[in-house]
Write an enzyme that holds these catalytic residues in place. Structure first.
Site, PDB file in Angstrom:
ATOM      1  N   LYS A   1       0.853  -1.203   0.000  1.00  0.00           N
ATOM      2  CA  LYS A   1       0.000   0.000   0.000  1.00  0.00           C
ATOM      3  C   LYS A   1       0.881   1.242   0.000  1.00  0.00           C
ATOM      4  O   LYS A   1       0.641   2.180  -0.764  1.00  0.00           O
ATOM      5  CB  LYS A   1      -0.884   0.014   1.240  1.00  0.00           C
ATOM      6  CG  LYS A   1      -1.504   1.390   1.558  1.00  0.00           C
ATOM      7  CD  LYS A   1      -2.398   1.370   2.762  1.00  0.00           C
ATOM      8  CE  LYS A   1      -1.687   1.675   4.021  1.00  0.00           C
ATOM      9  NZ  LYS A   1      -1.392   3.070   4.304  1.00  0.00           N
ATOM     10  N   ASN A   2       1.917   1.232   0.820  1.00  0.00           N
ATOM     11  CA  ASN A   2       2.716   2.444   0.995  1.00  0.00           C
ATOM     12  C   ASN A   2       3.752   2.660  -0.103  1.00  0.00           C
ATOM     13  O   ASN A   2       4.452   3.669  -0.098  1.00  0.00           O
ATOM     14  CB  ASN A   2       3.341   2.467   2.391  1.00  0.00           C
ATOM     15  CG  ASN A   2       2.273   2.643   3.462  1.00  0.00           C
ATOM     16  OD1 ASN A   2       1.126   2.992   3.160  1.00  0.00           O
ATOM     17  ND2 ASN A   2       2.615   2.364   4.694  1.00  0.00           N
TER      18      ASN A   2
ATOM     19  N   CYS B   1      -5.161   7.904   9.455  1.00  0.00           N
ATOM     20  CA  CYS B   1      -5.540   7.339  10.750  1.00  0.00           C
ATOM     21  C   CYS B   1      -5.224   8.343  11.858  1.00  0.00           C
ATOM     22  O   CYS B   1      -4.226   9.046  11.822  1.00  0.00           O
ATOM     23  CB  CYS B   1      -4.753   6.042  11.002  1.00  0.00           C
ATOM     24  SG  CYS B   1      -5.336   4.675  10.014  1.00  0.00           S
TER      25      CYS B   1
ATOM     26  N   ARG C   1      -0.495  14.986  13.079  1.00  0.00           N
ATOM     27  CA  ARG C   1       0.270  14.553  11.903  1.00  0.00           C
ATOM     28  C   ARG C   1       0.642  15.797  11.118  1.00  0.00           C
ATOM     29  O   ARG C   1       0.075  16.120  10.087  1.00  0.00           O
ATOM     30  CB  ARG C   1      -0.542  13.539  11.092  1.00  0.00           C
ATOM     31  CG  ARG C   1      -0.839  12.299  11.921  1.00  0.00           C
ATOM     32  CD  ARG C   1      -1.357  11.137  11.150  1.00  0.00           C
ATOM     33  NE  ARG C   1      -0.313  10.443  10.414  1.00  0.00           N
ATOM     34  CZ  ARG C   1      -0.562   9.331   9.703  1.00  0.00           C
ATOM     35  NH1 ARG C   1      -1.792   8.886   9.614  1.00  0.00           N
ATOM     36  NH2 ARG C   1       0.409   8.728   9.055  1.00  0.00           N
ATOM     37  N   PRO C   2       1.632  16.530  11.665  1.00  0.00           N
ATOM     38  CA  PRO C   2       2.018  17.815  11.058  1.00  0.00           C
ATOM     39  C   PRO C   2       2.658  17.611   9.681  1.00  0.00           C
ATOM     40  O   PRO C   2       3.015  16.488   9.314  1.00  0.00           O
ATOM     41  CB  PRO C   2       3.040  18.369  12.047  1.00  0.00           C
ATOM     42  CG  PRO C   2       3.557  17.180  12.787  1.00  0.00           C
ATOM     43  CD  PRO C   2       2.429  16.186  12.839  1.00  0.00           C
TER      44      PRO C   2
ATOM     45  N   ASP D   1       5.118  20.008   8.672  1.00  0.00           N
ATOM     46  CA  ASP D   1       6.199  21.009   8.657  1.00  0.00           C
ATOM     47  C   ASP D   1       7.439  20.529   7.912  1.00  0.00           C
ATOM     48  O   ASP D   1       8.111  21.316   7.228  1.00  0.00           O
ATOM     49  CB  ASP D   1       6.566  21.407  10.089  1.00  0.00           C
ATOM     50  CG  ASP D   1       6.929  20.193  10.923  1.00  0.00           C
ATOM     51  OD1 ASP D   1       6.189  19.186  10.883  1.00  0.00           O
ATOM     52  OD2 ASP D   1       7.967  20.218  11.605  1.00  0.00           O
TER      53      ASP D   1
ATOM     54  N   ASP E   1       4.008   0.509  12.385  1.00  0.00           N
ATOM     55  CA  ASP E   1       2.780  -0.100  11.852  1.00  0.00           C
ATOM     56  C   ASP E   1       2.614  -1.549  12.294  1.00  0.00           C
ATOM     57  O   ASP E   1       1.505  -2.087  12.237  1.00  0.00           O
ATOM     58  CB  ASP E   1       2.774  -0.048  10.312  1.00  0.00           C
ATOM     59  CG  ASP E   1       2.731   1.378   9.807  1.00  0.00           C
ATOM     60  OD1 ASP E   1       3.024   1.588   8.612  1.00  0.00           O
ATOM     61  OD2 ASP E   1       2.451   2.285  10.601  1.00  0.00           O
TER      62      ASP E   1
ATOM     63  N   ARG F   1      -8.849  -0.396   4.195  1.00  0.00           N
ATOM     64  CA  ARG F   1      -8.018   0.648   3.582  1.00  0.00           C
ATOM     65  C   ARG F   1      -6.666   0.075   3.182  1.00  0.00           C
ATOM     66  O   ARG F   1      -6.045   0.537   2.230  1.00  0.00           O
ATOM     67  CB  ARG F   1      -7.779   1.806   4.560  1.00  0.00           C
ATOM     68  CG  ARG F   1      -8.965   2.708   4.778  1.00  0.00           C
ATOM     69  CD  ARG F   1      -8.564   3.926   5.576  1.00  0.00           C
ATOM     70  NE  ARG F   1      -7.293   4.442   5.085  1.00  0.00           N
ATOM     71  CZ  ARG F   1      -6.461   5.200   5.830  1.00  0.00           C
ATOM     72  NH1 ARG F   1      -6.784   5.516   7.055  1.00  0.00           N
ATOM     73  NH2 ARG F   1      -5.326   5.631   5.336  1.00  0.00           N
TER      74      ARG F   1
HETATM   75  C1  EPZ Z   1       4.150   6.780   6.487  1.00  0.00           C
HETATM   76  O1  EPZ Z   1       3.381   7.829   7.049  1.00  0.00           O
HETATM   77  C2  EPZ Z   1       3.201   5.600   6.376  1.00  0.00           C
HETATM   78  N1  EPZ Z   1       2.078   5.969   5.508  1.00  0.00           N
HETATM   79  C3  EPZ Z   1       2.678   5.234   7.759  1.00  0.00           C
HETATM   80  O2  EPZ Z   1       1.896   4.055   7.604  1.00  0.00           O
HETATM   81  C4  EPZ Z   1       3.871   4.895   8.662  1.00  0.00           C
HETATM   82  O3  EPZ Z   1       3.377   4.650   9.972  1.00  0.00           O
HETATM   83  C5  EPZ Z   1       4.829   6.084   8.695  1.00  0.00           C
HETATM   84  O4  EPZ Z   1       5.239   6.413   7.349  1.00  0.00           O
HETATM   85  C6  EPZ Z   1       6.077   5.790   9.508  1.00  0.00           C
HETATM   86  O5  EPZ Z   1       6.736   4.670   8.960  1.00  0.00           O
HETATM   87  C7  EPZ Z   1       2.247   5.954   4.161  1.00  0.00           C
HETATM   88  O6  EPZ Z   1       3.316   5.655   3.658  1.00  0.00           O
HETATM   89  C8  EPZ Z   1       1.051   6.314   3.343  1.00  0.00           C
HETATM   90  P1  EPZ Z   1       6.249  10.050   8.607  1.00  0.00           P
HETATM   91  P2  EPZ Z   1       3.974   9.336   7.094  1.00  0.00           P
HETATM   92  O7  EPZ Z   1       6.179  11.343   7.901  1.00  0.00           O
HETATM   93  O8  EPZ Z   1       4.756   9.598   5.879  1.00  0.00           O
HETATM   94  C9  EPZ Z   1       6.371  13.188  12.098  1.00  0.00           C
HETATM   95  C10 EPZ Z   1      -0.033   2.757   7.712  1.00  0.00           C
HETATM   96  O9  EPZ Z   1      -0.609   2.206   8.663  1.00  0.00           O
HETATM   97  N2  EPZ Z   1       6.265  14.219  11.052  1.00  0.00           N
HETATM   98  O10 EPZ Z   1       7.416   9.144   8.395  1.00  0.00           O
HETATM   99  O11 EPZ Z   1       2.863  10.245   7.451  1.00  0.00           O
HETATM  100  C11 EPZ Z   1       5.098  12.387  12.238  1.00  0.00           C
HETATM  101  O12 EPZ Z   1       4.165  13.071  13.070  1.00  0.00           O
HETATM  102  C12 EPZ Z   1       0.474   4.162   7.873  1.00  0.00           C
HETATM  103  O13 EPZ Z   1       0.191   2.219   6.588  1.00  0.00           O
HETATM  104  C13 EPZ Z   1       6.365  15.558  11.410  1.00  0.00           C
HETATM  105  O14 EPZ Z   1       6.537  15.888  12.575  1.00  0.00           O
HETATM  106  O15 EPZ Z   1       4.942   9.201   8.346  1.00  0.00           O
HETATM  107  C14 EPZ Z   1       5.588  11.119  12.859  1.00  0.00           C
HETATM  108  O16 EPZ Z   1       5.767  11.321  14.254  1.00  0.00           O
HETATM  109  C15 EPZ Z   1       0.175   4.737   9.249  1.00  0.00           C
HETATM  110  N3  EPZ Z   1       6.266  16.493  10.438  1.00  0.00           N
HETATM  111  C16 EPZ Z   1       6.969  10.923  12.237  1.00  0.00           C
HETATM  112  O17 EPZ Z   1       7.349  12.209  11.709  1.00  0.00           O
HETATM  113  C17 EPZ Z   1       6.072  16.165   9.120  1.00  0.00           C
HETATM  114  O18 EPZ Z   1       6.015  17.077   8.273  1.00  0.00           O
HETATM  115  C18 EPZ Z   1       6.985   9.911  11.090  1.00  0.00           C
HETATM  116  O19 EPZ Z   1       6.047  10.349  10.156  1.00  0.00           O
HETATM  117  C19 EPZ Z   1       5.950  14.802   8.785  1.00  0.00           C
HETATM  118  C20 EPZ Z   1       6.060  13.841   9.767  1.00  0.00           C
END
Ligand code: EPZ
Length: 419
Positions: free
Chosen positions: A22-23, A116, A121-122, A124, A307, A399
Site C-alpha cells: 500500500k505504501n 488514521c 500529523r504535522p 512542517d 505499523d 483501507r
Molecule cells: C508513512 O506515514 C506511512 N504511511 C505510515 O503508515 C507509517 O506509519 C509512517 O510512514 C512511519 O513509517 C504511508 O506511507 C502512506 P512520517 P507518514 O512522515 O509519511 C512526524 C499505515 O498504517 N512528522 O514518516 O505520514 C510524524 O508526526 C500508515 O500504513 C512531522 O513531525 O509518516 C511522525 O511522528 C500509518 N512532520 C513521524 O514524523 C512532518 O512534516 C513519522 O512520520 C511529517 C512527519
C-alpha cells in the site's frame, strides 16, 4: 458499518500470497503524473486507499483502469493542480500528490490530508523540504498553496527521516533542473520502490534506501513505464503475528525477509520458528510463547516499524512474562489496547509505553476498530480467543489489507465478513 466475525481457537495452516505494498502504491500512483505518459503498476493491491488515489488521479484529468492486479494510468490528460479537501481527507497518503503535481506543473493547491488518527500529523517537514527547493509554500487556513517561482536544485535537509516528506522531496526535485541531495532521508523499502519507478521514467536517482539520496531533476521522461510493486511488509508482518497468535504453520509467498526482519526476529525470540524460502517466509508456532527479552521500541526503518506494533501487541497477549512497547513515532498508537483489554488482556498504557503481561486466556468480545493497524490487531487477538468476536469498523482495515477476511479464511481461520 462493515464487521468481521471471528471464532477463535483454530490452528492456522496454509499459504497467503502477500499483497503489493500500500505504501508503495500511493506514491507511485501519484508519481505517474510526472511523465505525462502511460504507466502500468503491477501487483497493485485492491484496497480502498488505492481507490482513493485513483479518484484523485481522475480528478486531475488522468485516465485510470484496473485489470486484475495491474493498474494503468494515462496522465496525458492532466489538467489541474488542485486537490480538494474532500479527496485529500481520506488518507495521509494523498499528501504525496504534492510532490508529483509540483514536479509536473510547478504549482499545487491542496486541502488538508487525512489519515488514521494516530495523534498530530504535522506537515512542517514537507513544507521545509519544498522551501529548500526554492518552492514557495503558504498555509492560508483553508488549503496549502505551493508555487515553484524560482525552483533550484540543491540540498534538502530533513529534520526527521519522514517517509512522506522524503517521497515529496524526491518527486518535487525530479522536476527541478539540477542536482538535489536529500539529507536524512527515510530508508524504508517503499522509498527504494519509488526511486526504482522514477529511474524507469529516466530520472537518475541514487542512494535510495540510504539516508542520502541524490536526484538529477528536469530530465526528459520516458513516455511509458511499467513497474511491479514490492510486497507489503506490514501486511506480511500482520499475518506473521496472526500465525504466532493462533498457532499453526503459515507460509507467506512473496514476503521479503529483510523487510520484516525486525518483526520476525522478535517472534523468533518469543518461541516461533521462522523459515526463509527463496521467495517466501514460513512461521511455525506449536508451543506457548514467552515475552521477548527486550523492550520493543518503534523506529524509522530498519528499526521496528510502528505499523507492526499493534499486531505484535496482539500476538503477545498470551505469552508468558511481560512485553514492554515504547511507541516513539506517533502519540496515540495504542488505541487497540482498550479493545484488547475487553477480551481479558492485561495491558497498562503510560504515555509512550505499553506493558503487556501474558494472561492464561482471552475471551471473544464485541470489538471496534479505530484505525487501520489497530483493527488488524483486534483480528490477530480474536484468533486466539475462546469463543466469538465481532469486530466493527472494518472499513479501516479494508483501507490497507486486500481481502483480509478471505486471507484469514484461506489459512483456516473461522472468519466471516458481515455487513
Ligand atoms: C508513512 O506515514 C506511512 N504511511 C505510515 O503508515 C507509517 O506509519 C509512517 O510512514 C512511519 O513509517 C504511508 O506511507 C502512506 P512520517 P507518514 O512522515 O509519511 C512526524 C499505515 O498504517 N512528522 O514518516 O505520514 C510524524 O508526526 C500508515 O500504513 C512531522 O513531525 O509518516 C511522525 O511522528 C500509518 N512532520 C513521524 O514524523 C512532518 O512534516 C513519522 O512520520 C511529517 C512527519
Amino acid at each position: 458499518m462493515k464487521k468481521l466475525k471471528i471464532t477463535g481457537g483454530a490452528q492456522l495452516s496454509g499459504s497467503i500470497n502477500v499483497q503489493g505494498s500500500k505504501n508503495s502504491a500511493l506514491p507511485i500512483l501519484a508519481a505517474a503524473i510526472v511523465s505525462g505518459g502511460e504507466t502500468t503498476v503491477h501487483n497493485c493491491p485492491a484496497i480502498s486507499d488505492v481507490e482513493a488515489a485513483l479518484e484523485i488521479l481522475s480528478y486531475l484529468g488522468c485516465r485510470t483502469e484496473r485489470d486484475g492486479d495491474s493498474v494503468f494510468v494515462d496522465s496525458s490528460g492532466f489538467s489541474r493542480t488542485d486537490v480538494p479537501e474532500s479527496l485529500m481527507c481520506r488518507m495521509r497518503g494523498s499528501l504525496c500528490f504534492l510532490g508529483a503535481i509540483l514536479c509536473r506543473a510547478g504549482e499545487a493547491r491542496l486541502g488538508y490530508p487525512g489519515g488514521c488518527r494516530l495523534g498530530p500529523r504535522p506537515i512542517d517537514i514537507h513544507v521545509k523540504a519544498m522551501r529548500d527547493l526554492g518552492i514557495e509554500a503558504e498555509n492560508n487556513g483553508d488549503e496549502l498553496v505551493f508555487r515553484a517561482e524560482r525552483p533550484r536544485g540543491g540540498i534538502v535537509s530533513l529534520s526527521f527521516p519522514s517517509v512522506g516528506a522524503t517521497e515529496n522531496a524526491l518527486l518535487a526535485a525530479s522536476g527541478v533542473r539540477g542536482t538535489t541531495v536529500i539529507i536524512n532521508a527515510a530508508r524504508e523499502p517503499e522509498i527504494k520502490d519509488l526511486a526504482a519507478y522514477l529511474q524507469r521514467l529516466g530520472v537518475p536517482v541514487s542512494g535510495a534506501g540510504t539516508a542520502e539520496i541524490t536526484v538529477e531533476g528536469g530530465v526528459d521522461y520516458k513516455k511509458t513505464a511499467e513497474h511491479s510493486l514490492i510486497p507489503d511488509r506490514i501486511a506480511a508482518a500482520t499475518y506473521l503475528c496472526a500465525a504466532a497468535s493462533a498457532g499453526g504453520r503459515v507460509e507467506l509467498r512473496g514476503a521479503v525477509y529483510e523487510d520484516v526482519a525486525s518483526v520476525a526476529e522478535i517472534l523468533s525470540e518469543m518461541g516461533c520458528e521462522i523459515k526463509t524460502g527463496k521467495n517466501s517466509l514460513e512461521l511455525i508456532k506449536n508451543r506457548p510463547l514467552k515475552a521477548p527479552g527486550r523492550e520493543i521500541i518503534t523506529k524509522p526503518y530498519p528499526g521496528f516499524p510502528t505499523d507492526a506494533q499493534p499486531p505484535l501487541m496482539a500476538a503477545c497477549l498470551l505469552s508468558e512474562g511481560e512485553t514492554v512497547f515504547r511507541e516513539t513515532m506517533f502519540e496515540s498508537r495504542y488505541r487497540q489496547a482498550p479493545e484488547l483489554i475487553k477480551m481479558g488482556a492485561d495491558i497498562r498504557v503510560d504515555g509512550k509505553t505499553a506493558s503487556v503481561r501474558g494472561v492464561r486466556r482471552l475471551t471473544g468480545a464485541e470489538l471496534r476498530a479505530e484505525d487501520l493497524r489497530g483493527g488488524a490487531a483486534l483480528a490477530v487477538a480474536a484468533l486466539a480467543a475462546e469463543g466469538e468476536s465481532v469486530i466493527s469498523g472494518m472499513e479501516y482495515v479494508d483501507r490497507g489489507y486486500e481481502g483480509f477476511d478471505m486471507a484469514l479464511k484461506s489459512i483456516g481461520a473461522r472468519a466471516e465478513a458481515m455487513e
